[in-house]
Each structure stands twice: as structure tokens, then as C-alpha cells.
Design an enzyme around this catalytic site. Structure first.
Site, PDB file in Angstrom:
ATOM      1  N   SER A  62       1.033  -1.549  -0.105  1.00 28.35           N
ATOM      2  CA  SER A  62       0.223   0.450  -0.109  1.00 28.35           C
ATOM      3  C   SER A  62       0.730   1.240   0.041  1.00 28.35           C
ATOM      4  O   SER A  62       2.166   1.471   0.404  1.00 28.35           O
ATOM      5  CB  SER A  62      -1.440   0.216   0.825  1.00 28.35           C
ATOM      6  OG  SER A  62      -1.549  -0.615   0.650  1.00 28.35           O
ATOM      7  N   GLN A  63       0.253   2.094  -0.396  1.00 28.38           N
ATOM      8  CA  GLN A  63       1.089   3.576  -0.398  1.00 28.38           C
ATOM      9  C   GLN A  63       0.889   3.734   0.652  1.00 28.38           C
ATOM     10  O   GLN A  63       0.459   3.708   1.960  1.00 28.38           O
ATOM     11  CB  GLN A  63      -0.161   5.062  -0.671  1.00 28.38           C
ATOM     12  CG  GLN A  63       0.123   5.805  -1.015  1.00 28.38           C
ATOM     13  CD  GLN A  63      -1.313   7.080  -0.934  1.00 28.38           C
ATOM     14  OE1 GLN A  63      -2.211   6.211  -1.011  1.00 28.38           O
ATOM     15  NE2 GLN A  63      -0.906   8.409  -1.946  1.00 28.38           N
TER      16      GLN A  63
END
Length: 216
Positions: A62-63
Site C-alpha cells: 500500500s501507499q
């Protein structure tokens, strides 16, 4: 060669602190964990971009900001016992482990479990346990949890998670249709068993697969 230490510090300041998530323990955790060690091959050079990246088994890491928002919203603090569903590369679990007392991270892909376990051993993160299983069922033998966080989107909050959450505990997970924009939802379990909900904004995650999730 990338200067990962400089890139990591820039990521913490620009992607996390500058967006209002300025808790000292949270920022210290992101400074401590080398995100490049959770990516394979050439992707390591992109470790500190403001975006998700591909990992093995067709999944994603994920970011960084979304990982930070999830941890912040879940109220994870020293001494907390945390369940993460969708361990993936192990990065989020490693960051959580810098703050919490104990972390159990469930992953359904054996390849990812093996890689994440190897990374935890190599980096010396002894309070983070990566296990293989159906995360939609939680991890009953580790319950109760102070916080449960998910890196995959479901159509609803699994009842097993609510049952395994301590009174006062928090669940943070994406809710919505698979392969669409979802809502990052915070659910707080009160002492009387009632639940309150808070919308944290739009996100996009892989689907939550399992008995209380989407079909695989």
C-alpha cells in the site's frame, strides 16, 4: 544506487507529516522500517514513491500514507495487541510492530507468508508474527485485540473481527465493492457492545477473500 535513508526521511516528512499525521511514535516507526526491503527486484528503487506498488502473488504494497492513516485511525499505541488482515509483503505489520506490543498478521498466500516471515527474521522484528490463514475469520487464538486493521476491502465488517475486538477497540478497513473505489472505515466497539462508524475517505484495495469476504 538509491540513497534510501534520504528518500525515507523525505517520504516521512512530505507524505505523512505534511498531511497532518504528525504523531511522533508514528513518524519514528516509518523512519525505522526500510520499505525497500519489502519489495523485490527493481521495485525497491521506487520504494518511497507516493503510491502502491506490485508485489508477489499479484498483490500490492500500500501507499505509505494509507498505511500511516490506518495505523493512526486505529489508535495503535505502545502495548497494543494488533491483528492485521492481509499481511502482503509484511511492511505494514513491521511498521505497526515498531509501535505496538504484539502484532499478528494473517495472509492467505503461502508465497507472501514465507517472504514476510523471512523479512521479519532478517530485520529482527520479534514481536511481529506472520501466519497463513483466512483472515476474514480473524485469529481467535490471539484474541482479544486492541485493534484490527485490514489491507483488503470487504462488503461488510466480519462478525468474527467484532467478536475478537476488546471493548474500546478499533477496526480500520476498506468497505465497498471489489475492484472499485471503497471507503476506509473506522469502527469503534463500545463497552456495551455497540459500534460507531467513521468515514476516513476514499481508497482502492484488493478484495478481501475468504469465508466472510468475497469468493476467491
Amino acid at each position: 544506487m538509491s540513497d534510501f535513508a534520504t528518500l525515507r526521511e523525505r517520504m516521512v516528512e512530505r507524505q505523512i507529516a505534511a498531511r497532518g499525521l504528525d504523531d511522533p511514535a508514528l513518524l519514528a516507526a516509518f523512519r525505522a522500517v526500510p520499505r525497500e526491503d519489502f519489495l523485490s527486484g527493481d521495485y525497491a528503487d521506487y520504494a518511497y514513491q507516493d503510491s502502491p506498488l506490485p508485489i508477489e502473488s499479484g498483490q500490492t504494497i500500500s501507499q505509505p500514507y494509507i498505511v500511516a492513516l490506518t495505523i493512526y485511525a486505529a489508535g495503535i499505541a505502545a502495548g497494543c495487541r494488533v491483528l492485521e488482515v492481509g499481511a502482503g509483503s509484511g511492511y505494514a505489520a513491521a511498521v505497526i510492530g515498531q509501535i505496538a506490543g504484539d502484532v499478528i498478521a494473517v495472509e492467505r498466500h503461502r508465497e507472501l507468508v514465507d517472504l514476510a516471515q523471512l523479512r521479519m527474521r532478517r530485520l529482527g522484528y520479534g514481536n511481529v508474527r506472520i501466519v497463513e490463514g483466512d483472515g476474514t475469520l480473524g485469529w481467535p487464538e490471539g484474541a482479544p485485540f486492541d485493534a484490527i486493521v485490514a489491507a483488503a476491502s470487504g462488503s461488510h465488517v466480519p462478525q468474527s473481527w467484532i467478536a475478537q475486538l476488546k471493548p474500546g477497540g478499533r477496526i480500520v478497513m476498506p468497505i465497498g465493492e471489489a475492484h472499485a473505489v471503497q471507503t476506509l472505515l473506522k469502527v469503534t466497539k463500545h463497552g456495551d457492545g455497540s459500534l460507531s462508524h467513521e468515514d476516513l475517505g476514499g481508497v482502492r484495495f484488493v478484495p478481501l477473500i475468504g469465508a466472510e469476504g468475497f469468493a476467491g
